[in-house]
Design a protein around this motif. Structure first.
Motif, PDB file in Angstrom:
ATOM      1  N   GLN A 210      22.303  55.134 110.437  1.00 27.82           N
ATOM      2  CA  GLN A 210      21.152  54.712 111.239  1.00 27.82           C
ATOM      3  C   GLN A 210      19.854  54.963 110.479  1.00 27.82           C
ATOM      4  O   GLN A 210      19.803  55.798 109.564  1.00 27.82           O
ATOM      5  CB  GLN A 210      21.114  55.478 112.552  1.00 27.82           C
ATOM      6  CG  GLN A 210      20.864  56.979 112.359  1.00 27.82           C
ATOM      7  CD  GLN A 210      20.936  57.744 113.665  1.00 27.82           C
ATOM      8  OE1 GLN A 210      21.889  57.607 114.412  1.00 27.82           O
ATOM      9  NE2 GLN A 210      19.924  58.538 113.948  1.00 27.82           N
TER      10      GLN A 210
ATOM     11  N   TRP B 170      16.596  48.703 107.189  1.00 23.74           N
ATOM     12  CA  TRP B 170      16.943  48.228 108.523  1.00 23.74           C
ATOM     13  C   TRP B 170      15.928  47.216 109.024  1.00 23.74           C
ATOM     14  O   TRP B 170      14.729  47.426 108.970  1.00 23.74           O
ATOM     15  CB  TRP B 170      17.032  49.393 109.505  1.00 23.74           C
ATOM     16  CG  TRP B 170      18.318  50.131 109.394  1.00 23.74           C
ATOM     17  CD1 TRP B 170      19.471  49.891 110.089  1.00 23.74           C
ATOM     18  CD2 TRP B 170      18.611  51.233 108.520  1.00 23.74           C
ATOM     19  NE1 TRP B 170      20.462  50.766 109.708  1.00 23.74           N
ATOM     20  CE2 TRP B 170      19.956  51.603 108.745  1.00 23.74           C
ATOM     21  CE3 TRP B 170      17.874  51.939 107.572  1.00 23.74           C
ATOM     22  CZ2 TRP B 170      20.573  52.642 108.067  1.00 23.74           C
ATOM     23  CZ3 TRP B 170      18.471  52.973 106.893  1.00 23.74           C
ATOM     24  CH2 TRP B 170      19.802  53.315 107.140  1.00 23.74           C
TER      25      TRP B 170
ATOM     26  N   TRP C  31      19.987  44.721 112.024  1.00 24.11           N
ATOM     27  CA  TRP C  31      20.751  45.967 112.068  1.00 24.11           C
ATOM     28  C   TRP C  31      20.246  46.978 113.086  1.00 24.11           C
ATOM     29  O   TRP C  31      20.936  47.935 113.421  1.00 24.11           O
ATOM     30  CB  TRP C  31      20.740  46.617 110.675  1.00 24.11           C
ATOM     31  CG  TRP C  31      21.224  45.696 109.625  1.00 24.11           C
ATOM     32  CD1 TRP C  31      20.466  45.047 108.685  1.00 24.11           C
ATOM     33  CD2 TRP C  31      22.574  45.273 109.391  1.00 24.11           C
ATOM     34  NE1 TRP C  31      21.254  44.265 107.893  1.00 24.11           N
ATOM     35  CE2 TRP C  31      22.554  44.382 108.285  1.00 24.11           C
ATOM     36  CE3 TRP C  31      23.783  45.571 109.994  1.00 24.11           C
ATOM     37  CZ2 TRP C  31      23.705  43.786 107.792  1.00 24.11           C
ATOM     38  CZ3 TRP C  31      24.935  44.972 109.503  1.00 24.11           C
ATOM     39  CH2 TRP C  31      24.890  44.091 108.420  1.00 24.11           C
TER      40      TRP C  31
ATOM     41  N   TRP D 295      23.838  49.280 115.881  1.00 25.91           N
ATOM     42  CA  TRP D 295      24.091  49.561 114.470  1.00 25.91           C
ATOM     43  C   TRP D 295      25.556  49.370 114.121  1.00 25.91           C
ATOM     44  O   TRP D 295      26.443  49.904 114.682  1.00 25.91           O
ATOM     45  CB  TRP D 295      23.657  50.982 114.128  1.00 25.91           C
ATOM     46  CG  TRP D 295      22.189  51.116 114.263  1.00 25.91           C
ATOM     47  CD1 TRP D 295      21.248  50.164 114.032  1.00 25.91           C
ATOM     48  CD2 TRP D 295      21.472  52.282 114.683  1.00 25.91           C
ATOM     49  NE1 TRP D 295      20.003  50.636 114.279  1.00 25.91           N
ATOM     50  CE2 TRP D 295      20.099  51.937 114.681  1.00 25.91           C
ATOM     51  CE3 TRP D 295      21.830  53.551 115.056  1.00 25.91           C
ATOM     52  CZ2 TRP D 295      19.103  52.821 115.029  1.00 25.91           C
ATOM     53  CZ3 TRP D 295      20.831  54.427 115.400  1.00 25.91           C
ATOM     54  CH2 TRP D 295      19.482  54.066 115.377  1.00 25.91           C
TER      55      TRP D 295
END
Length: 231
Positions: free
Chosen positions: A127, A178, A182, A231
């Motif tokens: 993450q 990200w 995502w 995610w």
């Protein structure tokens, strides 16, 4: 190649295979420090991985650039420019007291267009996050993994905090891998500005002023559970 053809570029992208695309590319490197005009798919299949530069007609690869003490200039000598730093284009102030810097993580490539589909790497970096020094975390009254709203003059994002001494006080770090594909509200460049070097035109994406707003812990769990499903 088929995707380009479907977009209507058949006449501009009429290569029969990827080897032909590569052959056109290496011709563009002739007479340059990265000259690869002697390389082809056939050569690499037969010889294996090869260092460039490897110009057409070369007999051996160059293990390391500039060991002959010559640079790619007319006289072979390096050219240095005497420039002085003008400082940050957007320094911190009372309203935006932190400097945000963005960058890469080991394992990921750009915006995960390739690495985001590799299970091993997804487990390595599951993450996005924001790194913050313990001293700054204490002033804000936040704990590890608590969510922070990060605001700049251009946008707002949200990240779980990663409290670490690896970052300097007054500076926070966000990885740039990200995006909307995502995660939600995790695009680092939503915050950055468009100022660029007047000579190289390289944008200053590595520093901008931000403010940090802690999200209450009671909201963090709910927010995290929602986000993690993306995610």
């Amino acid at each position: 190649m088929n995707s380009y053809r479907r977009l209507g570029f058949t006449d501009k992208f009429n290569f029969p295979n990827s080897a032909a695309v590569y052959q056109e590319f290496v011709q563009l490197t002739r007479q340059r420090p990265c000259d690869m005009s002697g390389l082809s798919h056939e050569f690499l299949a037969a010889q294996g991985p090869t260092h460039w530069p490897y110009s057409d007609g070369s007999n051996s690869e160059t293990k390391r650039l500039y060991t002959n003490l010559r640079f790619h200039t007319i006289d072979g000598r390096a050219k240095f420019g005497a420039y002085y730093s003008k400082g940050l284009a957007e320094p911190p102030d009372d309203n935006y007291p932190f400097i945000l810097t963005t960058g890469r993580l080991y394992g990921h490539w750009h915006t995960q267009t390739r690495t985001g589909r590799i299970e091993k790497i997804r487990k390595l970096h599951p993450q996005p996050f924001i790194e913050i020094h313990p001293r700054d975390a204490a002033v804000l009254g936040i704990i590890d993994n608590q969510w922070l709203e990060v605001r700049s003059r251009r946008g707002i994002t949200k990240f779980p905090a990663k409290i670490t001494k690896a970052i300097s006080p007054g500076t926070v770090f966000v990885p740039m891998h990200w995006g909307k594909l995502w995660a939600d509200d995790a695009e680092a460049n939503t915050l950055t500005h468009s100022e660029a070097c007047p000579d190289s035109l390289q944008p200053e994406l590595k520093a901008c002023a931000v403010q940090l707003v802690p999200i209450p812990v009671e909201s963090t769990v709910k927010n995290y559970q929602f986000q993690s499903s993306q995610w």
